[in-house]
Design a protein around this motif. Structure first.
Motif, short mmCIF file in Angstrom:
data_model
loop_
_atom_site.label_atom_id
_atom_site.label_comp_id
_atom_site.label_asym_id
_atom_site.label_seq_id
_atom_site.Cartn_x
_atom_site.Cartn_y
_atom_site.Cartn_z
N LYS A 1 -7.85 14.94 -2.85
CA LYS A 1 -8.51 14.70 -4.20
C LYS A 1 -8.06 13.55 -4.99
CE LYS A 1 -10.48 16.81 -8.33
NZ LYS A 1 -10.63 18.32 -8.85
N ALA A 2 -6.53 13.29 -4.98
CA ALA A 2 -6.00 11.94 -5.29
C ALA A 2 -6.50 10.78 -4.62
CB ALA A 2 -4.40 12.22 -5.32
N LEU A 3 -6.61 11.04 -3.14
CA LEU A 3 -6.97 9.77 -2.29
C LEU A 3 -8.44 9.57 -2.48
CD1 LEU A 3 -5.28 10.90 1.05
CD2 LEU A 3 -4.62 9.11 -0.48
N LYS A 4 -9.34 10.48 -2.95
CA LYS A 4 -10.74 10.10 -3.12
C LYS A 4 -10.79 9.53 -4.45
CE LYS A 4 -15.29 11.88 -3.41
NZ LYS A 4 -15.67 11.18 -4.97
N THR A 5 -10.00 9.86 -5.56
CA THR A 5 -10.09 9.27 -6.71
C THR A 5 -9.46 7.72 -6.61
OG1 THR A 5 -9.50 11.31 -7.95
CG2 THR A 5 -9.12 9.34 -9.14
N MET A 6 -8.24 7.49 -5.71
CA MET A 6 -8.01 6.21 -5.39
C MET A 6 -9.09 5.52 -4.94
SD MET A 6 -4.04 6.57 -3.94
CE MET A 6 -4.06 4.72 -3.76
N SER A 7 -9.70 5.82 -3.81
CA SER A 7 -10.85 5.25 -3.38
C SER A 7 -12.24 4.96 -4.30
CB SER A 7 -11.68 5.95 -2.27
OG SER A 7 -12.70 5.42 -1.45
N ASP A 8 -12.30 5.92 -5.32
CA ASP A 8 -13.44 5.72 -5.97
C ASP A 8 -12.74 4.46 -7.22
OD1 ASP A 8 -14.90 7.78 -5.21
OD2 ASP A 8 -14.10 8.99 -6.63
N LEU A 9 -11.65 4.14 -7.37
CA LEU A 9 -11.09 3.29 -8.30
C LEU A 9 -10.86 1.88 -7.49
CD1 LEU A 9 -8.44 5.25 -10.16
CD2 LEU A 9 -10.47 4.43 -11.23
N GLY A 10 -11.30 1.74 -6.15
CA GLY A 10 -11.33 0.71 -5.53
C GLY A 10 -10.01 0.29 -4.52
N PHE A 11 -9.16 1.24 -4.38
CA PHE A 11 -7.88 1.24 -3.62
C PHE A 11 -8.20 1.67 -2.03
CE2 PHE A 11 -6.37 1.18 -8.05
CZ PHE A 11 -5.45 0.26 -7.81
N ASP A 12 -7.79 1.02 -1.23
CA ASP A 12 -8.03 1.56 0.20
C ASP A 12 -6.75 2.04 0.68
OD1 ASP A 12 -8.56 1.62 2.71
OD2 ASP A 12 -8.93 -0.45 3.21
N TYR A 13 -6.64 3.19 0.16
CA TYR A 13 -5.18 3.50 0.53
C TYR A 13 -4.58 3.22 1.88
CZ TYR A 13 -1.44 7.24 1.13
OH TYR A 13 -0.21 7.94 1.66
N ASP A 14 -5.50 3.48 2.89
CA ASP A 14 -4.85 3.43 4.33
C ASP A 14 -4.52 2.09 4.68
OD1 ASP A 14 -5.25 6.40 5.00
OD2 ASP A 14 -7.40 6.08 5.21
N SER A 15 -5.09 1.16 3.94
CA SER A 15 -4.69 -0.52 4.40
C SER A 15 -3.31 -0.81 4.22
CB SER A 15 -5.60 -1.33 3.66
OG SER A 15 -5.29 -1.18 2.07
N PHE A 16 -2.66 0.19 3.43
CA PHE A 16 -1.19 -0.25 2.91
C PHE A 16 -0.24 0.62 4.07
CE2 PHE A 16 -3.36 0.46 -1.05
CZ PHE A 16 -2.75 -1.03 -1.78
N TYR A 17 -0.91 1.32 4.98
CA TYR A 17 0.24 1.71 5.96
C TYR A 17 -0.26 1.62 7.48
CZ TYR A 17 1.45 4.13 1.78
OH TYR A 17 1.89 4.42 0.54
N ALA A 18 0.62 1.82 8.44
CA ALA A 18 0.45 1.47 9.73
C ALA A 18 -0.10 2.66 10.38
CB ALA A 18 1.56 1.03 10.62
N ASP A 19 -0.06 3.91 9.87
CA ASP A 19 -0.80 4.91 10.44
C ASP A 19 -1.45 5.85 9.45
OD1 ASP A 19 0.79 6.66 8.62
OD2 ASP A 19 2.40 7.00 10.06
N ASP A 20 -2.23 6.85 9.94
CA ASP A 20 -3.13 7.50 9.12
C ASP A 20 -2.64 8.83 8.66
OD1 ASP A 20 -3.22 8.81 11.56
OD2 ASP A 20 -5.43 8.50 12.03
#
Length: 219
Positions: free
Chosen positions: A158-177
């Motif tokens: 849910k936190a990740l979806k909220t980040m995405s809704d705010l325009g943050f591509d969380y996965d782009s910060f990390y080398a793995d998923d």
């Protein structure tokens, strides 16, 4: 360094919270706060290593892909080691910025400050430049080092979806998923590898170890 002004993290947190309440939609901030509250309840025993334990050696890449080996640094200085989540986390930025402000006193105490996150070296460079950090920021892909020191958790959907809704591509910060993060904590490692200070403020990532606690522990 007696004239060094040491900022209070909790005072900085109050100001940050005010800024976030103006910047973020109330429902988004509520999602993040609920997440932090849940982590505080779920994770009550954070540290894998404590005062008196021997720190494991490690080698990680810094922001410009140069390898840094813990026990090589310990040949010359004690190490203040802090684990954080990422560039996107406002609480991490606040904490690292405050630790930067006490860097002269850390050095005067014969110590080297090192920060570690699972971010890519590019993102380590980003947070280093963003906060004008003059200490090493290392990339721990997969939390290989972090999980020897602290508890690792999977970031909430849910936190990740909220980040995405705010325009943050969380996965782009990390080398793995894996979406796994370390619970923030700070250690002081003596030159013989013994841990003389180990503290986390708990699963609630909004709280961090105060700069004054670090300096007092170094005395």
């Amino acid at each position: 360094m007696n004239d060094l002004k040491v900022n209070s993290y909790q005072e900085g947190l109050k100001e940050l919270r005010g800024n976030l309440s103006n910047m973020l939609p109330a429902d988004a901030l509520n999602v993040f706060d609920t997440d932090a509250d849940a982590l505080q309840v779920t994770h009550t025993s954070i540290l894998k290593l404590n005062q008196g334990d021997k720190a494991p050696d490690f080698t990680l890449s810094n922001a410009i892909n140069k390898t840094i080996k813990l026990y090589d640094v310990l040949k010359n200085n004690r190490v203040v080691l802090t684990f954080y989540r990422g560039t996107w986390c406002p609480y991490c930025n606040l904490a690292l910025n405050q630790y930067q402000s006490i860097l002269p006193a850390i050095k005067d105490a014969g110590a080297t400050l090192i920060a570690i996150s699972p971010q890519t070296p590019d993102e380590s460079l980003n947070i280093k430049e963003k906060n004008e950090l003059q200490f090493e920021v290392l990339s721990d892909n997969g939390n290989v080092v972090a999980r020897q020191f602290v508890t690792i958790f999977k970031n909430d959907d849910k936190a990740l979806k909220t980040m995405s809704d705010l325009g943050f591509d969380y996965d782009s910060f990390y080398a793995d998923d894996s979406r796994e993060l370390p619970i923030p904590a700070t250690f002081i490692i003596e030159q013989d590898g013994t841990i003389s200070f180990a503290k986390s403020e708990g699963g609630d990532y909004r709280n961090r170890v105060e700069p004054t606690e670090i300096l007092n522990a170094l005395k």
